[in-house]
Design an enzyme around this catalytic site. Sequence first.
Site, mmCIF file in Angstrom:
data_model
loop_
_atom_site.group_PDB
_atom_site.id
_atom_site.type_symbol
_atom_site.label_atom_id
_atom_site.label_comp_id
_atom_site.label_asym_id
_atom_site.label_seq_id
_atom_site.Cartn_x
_atom_site.Cartn_y
_atom_site.Cartn_z
ATOM 1 N NE ARG A 53 -1.594 -2.377 2.807
ATOM 2 C CZ ARG A 53 -1.671 -3.652 2.433
ATOM 3 N NH1 ARG A 53 -2.682 -4.073 1.733
ATOM 4 N NH2 ARG A 53 -0.735 -4.520 2.779
ATOM 5 C CB THR A 54 3.414 2.538 2.306
ATOM 6 O OG1 THR A 54 2.636 2.087 3.423
ATOM 7 C CG2 THR A 54 4.020 3.886 2.625
ATOM 8 C CE LYS A 83 27.790 -3.339 -5.103
ATOM 9 N NZ LYS A 83 28.124 -2.376 -6.183
ATOM 10 N NE ARG A 105 7.144 0.581 4.916
ATOM 11 C CZ ARG A 105 5.902 0.094 4.825
ATOM 12 N NH1 ARG A 105 5.710 -1.140 4.405
ATOM 13 N NH2 ARG A 105 4.868 0.838 5.154
ATOM 14 C CG HIS A 133 3.578 3.789 8.632
ATOM 15 N ND1 HIS A 133 3.675 4.682 7.579
ATOM 16 C CD2 HIS A 133 3.174 2.601 8.093
ATOM 17 C CE1 HIS A 133 3.348 4.054 6.459
ATOM 18 N NE2 HIS A 133 3.038 2.797 6.747
HETATM 19 C C1 NCD Z 1 1.833 -1.323 8.141
HETATM 20 C C2 NCD Z 1 3.332 -1.099 8.315
HETATM 21 O O1 NCD Z 1 4.104 -1.271 7.366
HETATM 22 O O2 NCD Z 1 3.694 -0.708 9.424
HETATM 23 N N1 NCD Z 1 1.477 -1.501 6.797
HETATM 24 C C3 NCD Z 1 1.127 -0.405 6.050
HETATM 25 O O3 NCD Z 1 1.944 0.440 5.741
HETATM 26 N N2 NCD Z 1 -0.164 -0.248 5.714
HETATM 27 C C4 NCD Z 1 1.272 -2.359 9.036
HETATM 28 C C5 NCD Z 1 1.920 -3.726 9.062
HETATM 29 O O4 NCD Z 1 2.853 -4.012 8.335
HETATM 30 O O5 NCD Z 1 1.420 -4.534 9.836
#
Ligand code: NCD
Length: 317
Positions: A53-54, A83, A105, A133
């Site tokens: 999703r993100t 590396k 991320r 997040h």
């Molecule tokens: C979440 C995350 O990555 O923290 N996912 C997301 O971005 N919608 C939740 C998860 O991974 O459980």
Amino acid sequence: MKHVLSASQFSREKILSLFATADRLKRERKDHGVLDYLRGKLVYLLFYEPSTRTRTSFGLAARYLGGRTDFTEAAGIFSSAAKGETLEDTIRVLQSYEIDAIVIRHKERGAAEAAARVAGIPIINAGDGDGEHPTQALLDLYTIVSNVRRDEIVVAMGGDLKHGRTVRSLCRLIIKYAADDAKFCLVFCSPPELAMRDDVLDELRAAGIPFSVTDNLSETLPACDVFYQTRVQRERFANALLGDAAFLDVQTRFALNAANVATMKPDAIILHPLPRVGEISPDVDADPRAKYFPEQTRNGLYVRMALLLTILRPDAV
Ligand code: NCD
């Protein structure tokens, strides 16, 4: 607003402005399709951890605003991190290519801050280990306030509150958003070993946001206006066996299903940042109170469009 690192950085005014921009962009997109605001801008997606999703919604948000994207997926394997290059050096290299923002991320808490310290371009935290997040919290709160109209909203959070970064950011965003005419009360409903960590609880106390801690799902469900369920973050357990045990415990004692959801208020809503892995049974999906697909995920698109516009084209907000 340059970087987006923590939900704590937003003010109520900024949150309201982002939500208004999200509403506006939703309308403009419906009327005009692909917009033109980010023409000539490139958003780089640097992902060291899995994402559906993100990553997709940030990429499409940039493109629906007329910008472009480039990316490294599985950056721990496919970038020079494999590396031994430091994150800081990777950021220095990427920004030398005249990109406009980096959405990152990473598996380590604090990684986005570390990137921001060396970056001359905006860094957006798309999840830093078990830290935060913030953009997920923005779309979650947007979904809450567009559905629940009450003077005081009782938000219950379930599942893995200890390792989950989405619930940590959501608490911090609620602290910033709460006001005399927008009161919140939080309920943390999880097995004790997955309880919300003290840093966030202390911040809630300091902000005067009432909360309670329980492991009683059947009492929590009828009392809440929002149930925000989360997945056990098995990948974040130092001891895999403990992770497996917690996973089973949540699936057996804390999962939502058609039977226990039937005890919720008729106008309550059910959210989940996704992915779900058994903690919401598919028999809940058709319930009109279930908002995780498609409304909550789609809101991620508009909220991220609003965020990118605010950061990269503040003159167009
Ligand atoms: C979440 C995350 O990555 O923290 N996912 C997301 O971005 N919608 C939740 C998860 O991974 O459980």
